[in-house]
Design a protein around this motif. Structure first.
Motif, PDB file in Angstrom:
ATOM      1  N   PRO A 136       0.844  -1.358   0.093  1.00  6.96           N
ATOM      2  CA  PRO A 136       0.020   0.033   0.074  1.00  6.96           C
ATOM      3  C   PRO A 136       0.850   1.416  -0.223  1.00  6.96           C
ATOM      4  N   ARG A 137       0.208   2.477  -0.635  1.00  4.94           N
ATOM      5  CA  ARG A 137       1.049   3.675  -0.595  1.00  4.94           C
ATOM      6  C   ARG A 137       0.833   4.317   0.861  1.00  4.94           C
ATOM      7  N   VAL A 138       2.000   4.694   1.647  1.00  4.22           N
ATOM      8  CA  VAL A 138       1.889   4.959   2.870  1.00  4.22           C
ATOM      9  C   VAL A 138       2.110   6.706   3.048  1.00  4.22           C
ATOM     10  N   ALA A 139       1.513   7.285   3.782  1.00  2.00           N
ATOM     11  CA  ALA A 139       1.972   8.666   4.192  1.00  2.00           C
ATOM     12  C   ALA A 139       2.326   8.703   5.765  1.00  2.00           C
ATOM     13  N   VAL A 140       3.427   9.610   6.026  1.00  2.00           N
ATOM     14  CA  VAL A 140       3.901   9.822   7.134  1.00  2.00           C
ATOM     15  C   VAL A 140       3.932  11.434   7.462  1.00  2.00           C
ATOM     16  N   LEU A 141       3.017  11.602   8.608  1.00  2.00           N
ATOM     17  CA  LEU A 141       2.755  12.877   9.005  1.00  2.00           C
ATOM     18  C   LEU A 141       3.701  13.258  10.392  1.00  2.00           C
ATOM     19  N   GLY A 142       4.709  14.009  10.312  1.00  2.00           N
ATOM     20  CA  GLY A 142       5.465  14.258  11.424  1.00  2.00           C
ATOM     21  C   GLY A 142       7.058  13.626  11.267  1.00  2.00           C
ATOM     22  N   LEU A 143       8.044  14.427  11.054  1.00  2.00           N
ATOM     23  CA  LEU A 143       9.261  13.557  10.706  1.00  2.00           C
ATOM     24  C   LEU A 143      10.155  13.985  11.763  1.00  2.00           C
ATOM     25  N   GLY A 144       9.836  13.791  13.246  1.00  2.00           N
ATOM     26  CA  GLY A 144      10.763  14.453  14.230  1.00  2.00           C
ATOM     27  C   GLY A 144      11.453  13.205  14.534  1.00  2.00           C
ATOM     28  N   ILE A 145      11.927  12.981  15.774  1.00  2.00           N
ATOM     29  CA  ILE A 145      12.970  11.945  16.039  1.00  2.00           C
ATOM     30  C   ILE A 145      12.224  10.479  15.796  1.00  2.00           C
ATOM     31  N   MET A 146      10.961  10.265  16.162  1.00  2.00           N
ATOM     32  CA  MET A 146      10.369   8.988  15.871  1.00  2.00           C
ATOM     33  C   MET A 146       9.721   9.052  14.412  1.00  2.00           C
ATOM     34  N   GLY A 147       9.021   9.826  14.163  1.00  2.00           N
ATOM     35  CA  GLY A 147       8.528   9.853  12.615  1.00  2.00           C
ATOM     36  C   GLY A 147       9.462   9.942  11.560  1.00  2.00           C
ATOM     37  N   GLY A 148      10.607  10.550  11.749  1.00  2.00           N
ATOM     38  CA  GLY A 148      11.626  10.379  10.789  1.00  2.00           C
ATOM     39  C   GLY A 148      12.291   8.876  10.681  1.00  2.00           C
ATOM     40  N   GLY A 149      12.508   8.317  11.777  1.00  2.00           N
ATOM     41  CA  GLY A 149      12.817   7.004  11.963  1.00  2.00           C
ATOM     42  C   GLY A 149      12.147   6.150  11.111  1.00  2.00           C
ATOM     43  N   MET A 150      10.856   6.174  11.449  1.00  2.00           N
ATOM     44  CA  MET A 150       9.675   5.192  11.009  1.00  2.00           C
ATOM     45  C   MET A 150       9.405   5.610   9.326  1.00  2.00           C
ATOM     46  N   ALA A 151       9.759   6.715   8.883  1.00  2.00           N
ATOM     47  CA  ALA A 151       9.775   7.145   7.421  1.00  2.00           C
ATOM     48  C   ALA A 151      11.062   6.398   6.583  1.00  2.00           C
ATOM     49  N   THR A 152      11.965   6.468   7.488  1.00  2.00           N
ATOM     50  CA  THR A 152      13.298   5.997   6.760  1.00  2.00           C
ATOM     51  C   THR A 152      12.944   4.516   6.714  1.00  2.00           C
ATOM     52  N   ARG A 153      12.530   3.834   7.650  1.00  2.00           N
ATOM     53  CA  ARG A 153      12.395   2.278   7.838  1.00  2.00           C
ATOM     54  C   ARG A 153      11.450   2.079   6.671  1.00  2.00           C
ATOM     55  N   LEU A 154      10.210   2.623   6.372  1.00  2.00           N
ATOM     56  CA  LEU A 154       9.464   2.226   5.635  1.00  2.00           C
ATOM     57  C   LEU A 154       9.950   2.547   3.957  1.00  2.00           C
ATOM     58  N   LEU A 155      10.819   3.618   3.893  1.00  2.00           N
ATOM     59  CA  LEU A 155      11.246   3.683   2.542  1.00  2.00           C
ATOM     60  C   LEU A 155      12.368   2.498   2.124  1.00  2.00           C
ATOM     61  N   SER A 156      13.218   2.039   3.370  1.00  2.00           N
ATOM     62  CA  SER A 156      14.156   1.074   2.947  1.00  2.00           C
ATOM     63  C   SER A 156      13.406  -0.266   2.837  1.00  2.00           C
ATOM     64  N   VAL A 179      -2.442   6.347   6.190  1.00  2.00           N
ATOM     65  CA  VAL A 179      -1.772   7.327   6.833  1.00  2.00           C
ATOM     66  C   VAL A 179      -1.475   7.282   8.336  1.00  2.00           C
ATOM     67  N   ILE A 180      -0.079   7.547   8.575  1.00  2.00           N
ATOM     68  CA  ILE A 180       0.554   7.425   9.825  1.00  2.00           C
ATOM     69  C   ILE A 180       0.870   8.859  10.491  1.00  2.00           C
ATOM     70  N   SER A 181       0.556   9.192  11.579  1.00  2.00           N
ATOM     71  CA  SER A 181       0.776  10.483  12.081  1.00  2.00           C
ATOM     72  C   SER A 181       1.714  10.069  13.499  1.00  2.00           C
ATOM     73  N   MET A 182       2.911  10.973  13.543  1.00  2.00           N
ATOM     74  CA  MET A 182       3.778  10.743  14.414  1.00  2.00           C
ATOM     75  C   MET A 182       4.229  12.324  15.114  1.00  2.00           C
ATOM     76  N   VAL A 183       3.305  12.740  15.854  1.00  2.00           N
ATOM     77  CA  VAL A 183       3.395  14.213  16.112  1.00  2.00           C
ATOM     78  C   VAL A 183       3.542  14.320  17.733  1.00  2.00           C
ATOM     79  N   ALA A 184       3.707  15.537  18.207  1.00  2.00           N
ATOM     80  CA  ALA A 184       4.131  15.854  19.658  1.00  2.00           C
ATOM     81  C   ALA A 184       2.969  15.697  20.497  1.00  2.00           C
ATOM     82  N   ASP A 185       1.929  16.139  20.222  1.00  2.00           N
ATOM     83  CA  ASP A 185       0.779  16.247  21.451  1.00  2.00           C
ATOM     84  C   ASP A 185      -0.541  16.309  20.646  1.00  2.00           C
ATOM     85  N   ASP A 186      -1.765  16.566  21.518  1.00  2.00           N
ATOM     86  CA  ASP A 186      -3.218  16.706  20.947  1.00  2.00           C
ATOM     87  C   ASP A 186      -3.166  18.008  20.075  1.00  2.00           C
ATOM     88  N   VAL A 187      -2.607  18.775  20.331  1.00  2.00           N
ATOM     89  CA  VAL A 187      -2.720  20.214  19.485  1.00  2.00           C
ATOM     90  C   VAL A 187      -2.129  19.837  18.019  1.00  2.00           C
TER      91      VAL A 187
END
Ligand code: NAP
Length: 290
Positions: free
Chosen positions: A4-24, A63-71
Motif C-alpha cells: 500500500p502507499r503510505v503517508a507519514v505526518l511528522g518527521l521528528g525523532i520518531m516519525g523520521g525514523g519510521m519514514a526511513t524504515r518504510l522507505l528502506s 496515513v501514519i501520524s507521529m507528532v508531539a501532542d493533541d494540538v
C-alpha cells in the motif's frame, strides 16, 4: 500483492525514523512535516514531500501520524489542510503519537464519519527502535482495521498487540509513560540526595546501577549522566505532557494518580528551567535547583 502507499505526518525523532524504515522496506511514501526543512532529506531518499497533510494523505491508502501532542495531532488531521480533507473513503489512519484518550476517541469518530478506518497505535521504544523496525505497538480500534494494519506495523515494530476498541492503545501508553516518569523523577531526587549528602558519587552510582532499581529506563539515565550527553531521544517536554495526560485519565476513573502528581511537578519544574528540549534524563539536572 503490491505494497500500500503510505503517508507519514511528522518527521521528528520518531516519525523520521519510521519514514526511513518504510522507505528502506520499499513502500511508496509521501511525507509531511510542519517545518519543511526537516522533510527535504526524505526527498533525496525517494519520498514525495507534500506541502500539507492533505496532499500527503491524498497520495496514500495508509496515513501514519507521529507528532508531539493533541494540538499537533488535531492540526495535522483536522486543520484547514488536514489529512482528513485529502483522504479517500476507505483509507486507514494510524495515530502513533502519545495522545489523550479523549482526543483519540474524538478523532476516531470523525474518521468513521468519513468512512475511514482509524487505529490508535502508540509505541514504546525510542529513536533507534523507530529507525530499525523495533518498536512495540499498542493498538486500539476495530479488529478489521487491525488486520489491515498488520503488514505495515510489522515492518515498523518487533511486537504489535491488539488491545480492544479505540482509546485502548492510547490509555495503555499513558499508563506506561506515567510509571516511567515517576521512576525518572524519583531517580533524579536520589541523585540529588547523593550530591547534597556528600556520598561518593561514583561508588554510589555503581551500587545503584547493579541493584534492582536499574530498570532499562534508569540505565538510560545513567548512560546519559555518565556521558553528560542529554541529546534528546525522548524530549523531556514530551514526558511531561504524557504524565499530565495520564493524570487526567486517573481523574476520569476516580483514581487520583498520587505518585504521578509530584512527578509531574518535578518535570514541569525541569521544563521551567529550560530543559524541555533535552532528553527526559536531563531531569537529573533540575532537582534541588531553583
Ligand atoms: P519530536 O522529535 O519533538 O517531533 C515532534 C513532531 O511533531 C515534529 O514533526 C513537529 O514538527 C511536529 N509538531 C509539533 N507541534 C506541531 C503542530 N502544532 N502542528 C504540526 N506538527 C507539529 O518528537 P518525537 O520524539 O518524534 O515524538 C513524537 C510522538 O511520539 C510524541 O507524541 C511522543 O510523545 C511520542 N513518542 C516519542 C518517543 C521517543 O522516544 N522520542 C517514544 C515513544 C513515543 P516540527 O519539526 O515542525 O517542529
Amino acid at each position: 500483492m503490491s505494497k500500500p502507499r503510505v503517508a507519514v505526518l511528522g518527521l521528528g525523532i520518531m516519525g523520521g525514523g519510521m519514514a526511513t524504515r518504510l522507505l528502506s522496506a520499499g513502500f511508496a511514501l509521501s511525507v509531511y512535516n510542519r517545518s519543511r526543512e526537516r522533510a527535504e532529506k526524505f526527498a533525496q531518499a525517494g519520498a514525495f514531500v507534500a506541502a500539507s497533510p492533505r496532499e500527503a494523505a491524498s497520495r496514500a491508502e495508509i496515513v501514519i501520524s507521529m507528532v508531539a501532542d493533541d494540538v499537533a495531532s488535531r492540526s495535522v488531521w483536522l486543520g484547514e489542510d488536514g489529512a482528513l480533507a485529502g483522504a479517500e473513503a476507505g483509507s486507514l489512519f494510524l495515530e502513533s503519537s502519545t495522545l489523550s484518550v479523549d482526543w483519540v476517541r474524538e478523532l476516531a469518530a470523525v474518521a468513521t464519519e468519513k468512512k475511514c478506518e482509524f487505529l490508535d497505535a502508540p509505541v514504546t521504544g525510542t529513536k533507534p527502535h523507530a529507525a530499525t523496525g523495533e518498536l512495540f505497538f499498542m493498538v486500539g480500534g476495530s479488529s478489521a482495521g487491525f488486520a489491515r494494519a498488520r503488514d505495515v506495523l510489522s515492518v515498523l515494530g518487533r511486537e504489535v498487540v491488539y488491545l480492544g476498541p479505540n482509546g485502548s492503545g492510547a490509555l495503555l501508553k499513558l499508563i506506561n509513560n506515567f510509571v516511567c516518569g515517576v521512576q525518572a523523577a524519583s531517580f533524579a531526587e536520589a541523585m540529588s540526595l547523593i550530591r547534597l549528602s556528600g556520598l561518593d558519587r561514583e561508588k554510589s552510582v555503581s551500587v545503584l546501577a547493579n541493584s534492582a532499581l536499574a530498570s532499562p529506563l534508569i540505565k538510560r539515565m545513567l548512560t546519559a549522566m555518565s556521558a553528560d550527553d542529554f541529546t534528546p531521544n525522548f524530549p523531556l517536554k514530551l514526558m511531561t505532557k504524557d504524565i499530565g495526560y495520564a493524570i487526567h485519565e486517573g481523574v476520569r476513573f476516580g483514581l487520583p494518580l498520587q505518585t504521578a502528581a509530584p512527578a509531574f511537578e518535578v518535570f514541569k519544574h525541569a521544563v521551567g528551567q529550560g530543559l524541555g528540549d533535552q532528553d527526559f534524563s536531563a531531569v537529573v539536572k533540575s532537582v534541588g535547583k531553583k
